[in-house]
Design an enzyme around this catalytic site. Structure first.
Site, PDB file in Angstrom:
ATOM      1  N   LYS A  34       5.608  -9.843   1.215  1.00 19.64           N
ATOM      2  CA  LYS A  34       5.453  -8.608   1.132  1.00 19.64           C
ATOM      3  C   LYS A  34       6.700  -7.851   1.672  1.00 19.64           C
ATOM      4  O   LYS A  34       7.781  -8.397   1.761  1.00 19.64           O
ATOM      5  CB  LYS A  34       4.260  -8.248   2.299  1.00 19.64           C
ATOM      6  CG  LYS A  34       4.737  -8.829   3.696  1.00 19.64           C
ATOM      7  CD  LYS A  34       3.489  -8.301   4.526  1.00 19.64           C
ATOM      8  CE  LYS A  34       3.974  -8.874   6.172  1.00 19.64           C
ATOM      9  NZ  LYS A  34       3.067  -8.511   7.185  1.00 19.64           N
ATOM     10  N   ARG A 132      -5.418  -4.522  16.479  1.00 13.36           N
ATOM     11  CA  ARG A 132      -4.972  -3.596  14.899  1.00 13.36           C
ATOM     12  C   ARG A 132      -6.222  -3.879  14.371  1.00 13.36           C
ATOM     13  O   ARG A 132      -6.951  -2.970  14.026  1.00 13.36           O
ATOM     14  CB  ARG A 132      -3.665  -3.719  14.528  1.00 13.36           C
ATOM     15  CG  ARG A 132      -2.543  -3.746  15.379  1.00 13.36           C
ATOM     16  CD  ARG A 132      -1.222  -4.103  14.505  1.00 13.36           C
ATOM     17  NE  ARG A 132      -1.101  -5.143  13.989  1.00 13.36           N
ATOM     18  CZ  ARG A 132       0.020  -5.871  13.361  1.00 13.36           C
ATOM     19  NH1 ARG A 132       1.096  -4.909  13.196  1.00 13.36           N
ATOM     20  NH2 ARG A 132       0.053  -6.728  12.661  1.00 13.36           N
ATOM     21  N   TYR A 260      32.306  11.035  12.461  1.00 16.18           N
ATOM     22  CA  TYR A 260      31.479  11.923  12.822  1.00 16.18           C
ATOM     23  C   TYR A 260      31.107  11.853  14.451  1.00 16.18           C
ATOM     24  O   TYR A 260      30.705  10.880  14.920  1.00 16.18           O
ATOM     25  CB  TYR A 260      29.965  12.222  12.135  1.00 16.18           C
ATOM     26  CG  TYR A 260      29.920  12.397  10.592  1.00 16.18           C
ATOM     27  CD1 TYR A 260      30.405  13.702  10.108  1.00 16.18           C
ATOM     28  CD2 TYR A 260      29.863  11.432   9.571  1.00 16.18           C
ATOM     29  CE1 TYR A 260      30.353  14.040   9.089  1.00 16.18           C
ATOM     30  CE2 TYR A 260      29.924  11.729   8.466  1.00 16.18           C
ATOM     31  CZ  TYR A 260      30.188  13.220   7.966  1.00 16.18           C
ATOM     32  OH  TYR A 260      30.150  13.284   6.580  1.00 16.18           O
ATOM     33  N   MET A 314      27.175   7.568   5.735  1.00 15.35           N
ATOM     34  CA  MET A 314      26.347   7.068   4.368  1.00 15.35           C
ATOM     35  C   MET A 314      26.928   6.131   3.711  1.00 15.35           C
ATOM     36  O   MET A 314      26.284   5.263   3.055  1.00 15.35           O
ATOM     37  CB  MET A 314      25.793   8.519   3.860  1.00 15.35           C
ATOM     38  CG  MET A 314      24.754   8.331   2.640  1.00 15.35           C
ATOM     39  SD  MET A 314      24.558   9.834   1.701  1.00 15.35           S
ATOM     40  CE  MET A 314      23.517  10.753   3.128  1.00 15.35           C
TER      41      MET A 314
END
Length: 370
Positions: A34, A132, A260, A314
């Protein structure tokens, strides 16, 4: 050109599958593919899973892709279907399904596949403590009787909440609850009902509970599923290498900051390198000060460990190369994770798990299959 690259080694996956079969020699294997094979690419890994007995997927999109690629063994929908029309799709495409709540049970009873259809085998989910998916004790017994009377072959299944921790008390309780219901079903419904308990962590930590089917996921991809043993200690091999290249060098003066937020400040003049990869490619933006990469000096055939410094951006990150040779090449390869730098280590530095890092890789890096 930009050089962020994901390299997939199918032979490593076959090796890992063999480790599963060695640990659970009497069980069939439903290999989890998956989430695009945990970010590895389903097309890349399917040929390596030839000796599995089936694959597990989360959606019809994944099931259809596996069939298109030629997979002709069992395909299990591990969340089941989401509507009556999807139940018919499962029948039409030869998928077996998890049944974990009343609407799915009703769809199965309303539309029973012909004999020998793969959809005649259902994975009946018992909620033993994960809370769940799944029926409670009385619900699962009632559902089993109805499905058996309708002509279905049943695999009773559950999912561990804490199998990665071999000392967690809930796992023993889940196993006890599961075995008690399985005994009732064998006595009152059908002695041929099969059972499936173990995910990757369960395969390693609970060998007495392998039952008829095991459902390995992350261990197939070479990451450790348990808290107290590394992948190498478990004889697992990384299926994915994630790499990039140095794109520029920079000397940062003492007292100057990088990137940053200016969160890393040089305590001395420091030689740095910019690497052509960032969170836009899938490398985690938030890593602690212990995060590192490996730089390969192809000229000297040496490998250097270099710290990640400053905030990951990024499209790039910065590493400290002050301890590498001055003549390090501009296009030197940088290993972000892989065979020699475990993805589990990177995940720890990012405060997450390897599953997330592998699954959230973007489509931007070049993909290569060895």
């Amino acid at each position: 050109m930009r050089t962020a690259t994901v390299t997939i080694n199918p032979q490593a996956m076959t090796h890992n599958l063999m480790q599963v079969k060695k640990r659970a020699p009497s069980a069939k294997v439903l290999a989890m593919v998956k989430a695009n094979a945990y970010g590895h690419g389903i097309a890349a890994v399917l040929p390596a899973l030839e000796q599995a007995d089936g694959i597990g997927v989360a959606s019809f999109t994944e099931a259809f892709e596996a069939r298109r690629l030629g997979w002709d063994k069992a395909v299990g929908l591990v969340e089941g279907v989401f509507s009556a029309s999807e139940w018919q799709q499962a029948i039409d495409n030869g998928c077996s399904c998890v049944i974990h709540h009343a609407p799915q049970l009703q769809w199965a009873l309303d539309c029973v596949p012909i004999p020998n259809s793969p959809t005649r085998t259902v994975w009946l989910k018992y909620n033993t403590g994960m809370n769940r998916l799944g029926f409670d004790e009385q619900g699962v017994i009632s559902a089993a009787k109805l499905l058996y009377d309708a002509g279905y072959q049943l695999i009773l299944t559950t999912h561990f909440a804490n199998a990665d921790d071999c000392d967690h008390s809930l796992t023993s309780m889940q196993i006890q609850r599961f075995n008690e219901v399985l005994t009732i079903l064998h006595r009152d419904v059908d002695k041929n009902i099969k059972a499936s308990l173990c995910n990757s962590a369960g395969i390693i930590n609970y060998p007495d509970s392998h039952c008829d089917w095991v459902r390995p996921g992350i261990m197939l991809y070479g990451s450790s599923p348990v808290t107290d043993q590394s992948a190498s200690e478990l004889n697992l091999q990384a299926v994915m290498d994630f790499s990039a290249q140095i794109m520029a060098f920079q000397t940062v003066k003492q007292g100057e900051a990088i990137g940053y937020g200016s969160r890393w400040v040089a305590d001395k003049d420091t030689r740095t390198a910019l690497v052509s990869v960032g969170y836009g490619d899938g490398y985690p933006r938030v890593v602690n000060d212990e995060a590192y990469v490996q730089v390969i000096d192809s000229a000297k055939q040496k490998r250097y460990t270099c710290s990640v410094i400053g905030r990951v951006a990024m499209d790039m990150l910065v590493i400290d190369v002050s301890r590498t040779p001055i003549a390090l090449a501009l296009d030197s390869k940088v290993i972000l994770w892989g065979a020699t730098l475990p993805v589990d280590d990177v995940a720890q530095h990012a405060g997450t798990i390897s599953y997330e890092l592998l699954c959230r890789l973007s489509n931007r890096p070049l993909r290569v299959i060895t």
